[in-house]
Design a protein around this motif. Sequence first.
Motif, PDB file in Angstrom:
ATOM      1  N   GLU A 188      48.966  41.955 -46.863  1.00  9.26           N
ATOM      2  CA  GLU A 188      49.680  43.063 -46.236  1.00  9.26           C
ATOM      3  C   GLU A 188      50.894  42.539 -45.478  1.00  9.26           C
ATOM      4  N   LEU A 189      52.039  43.202 -45.674  1.00 11.69           N
ATOM      5  CA  LEU A 189      53.278  42.816 -44.992  1.00 11.69           C
ATOM      6  C   LEU A 189      53.960  44.063 -44.451  1.00 11.69           C
ATOM      7  N   ASN A 190      54.152  44.084 -43.140  1.00 11.03           N
ATOM      8  CA  ASN A 190      54.781  45.226 -42.478  1.00 11.03           C
ATOM      9  C   ASN A 190      56.154  44.823 -41.957  1.00 11.03           C
ATOM     10  N   LEU A 191      57.202  45.373 -42.569  1.00  6.27           N
ATOM     11  CA  LEU A 191      58.588  45.091 -42.176  1.00  6.27           C
ATOM     12  C   LEU A 191      59.263  46.342 -41.620  1.00  6.27           C
ATOM     13  N   SER A 192      58.495  47.344 -41.257  1.00  6.12           N
ATOM     14  CA  SER A 192      59.065  48.619 -40.836  1.00  6.12           C
ATOM     15  C   SER A 192      59.804  48.525 -39.510  1.00  6.12           C
TER      16      SER A 192
END
Length: 210
Positions: free
Chosen positions: A101-105
Motif C-alpha cells: 500500500e502506498l499513500n501519496l494523497s
Amino acid sequence: MKPPAYNAEEVQQISQEQGERNVAMAVCVQLAGRAIIRVVSRCEQAQDNCDLDLSECQLMQVPDAVYHLMRHTELKKCDLSGNVITKIPPKFAVKFSLITELNLSHNQMSKLPEELAELQALERLDISHNTFIALPTVACRMSQLKRLLANNNSIIEIDVERLKLSPALEFIDLKNNPLTGRLHDLLGSFARIQIEISPRQLEDWEDLSV
C-alpha cells in the motif's frame, strides 16, 4: 567613507526588525528540528511494524536518511500523505520494493516515475488530491495493483487502451476530475474495472437551455 548616521528612532526600528528576524529564524529552526525528530521517530516505529507513516511531516521530498534508516526493514505500507512532495524518485521502487500500500494523497505531484512499475507487490495506490493532469500510465503496469484512487486532481488525459490492459486493476476512483465528454463515454463502457466518476458537466454549447 563615513558609516551611515542613524537617529535613535531608526536604531530602535532596526533593532526591532533584527529581533523579529532572529525570532522567526529560531522558530523555523525549531520547527525543522521537530520535523526531523518526527521522521526519525516514525522510521523507528516502522522498523517494528513494517508500516512507515510519514504523513504531515512537512516533507518536500523523501529524505535520503529515510532510505538509510529503513534499509534492513521489509516495508509493507508507506504513507506520505499531507506533505508538499512534488515528485517520487526512481530509487523509491528499489528501496521499498515489497510494499503493498502506498499513500501519496494531498501532495503536489503531477507525475510518477516509470520505475514504480517495479513495485510488484503493490495492491493499493492513492494519488488523490494532487495536481495530475494525466492518469499515470505506470499504474497500468503494476502487476498486482487492484485499487487506484485518483480523485480530486486535474485529470483530462487517460490512455484508455492501456488501462484496459492493466493486469489486476479492479477499482479506480476518478471523481472530481475535469474529464472530457469522450472520456466519460469510454470509461462508462468498462466492464471488468469498476470506475467511479462524477456526473458529467455539460459544455456551454451542449446546454440547450441557455
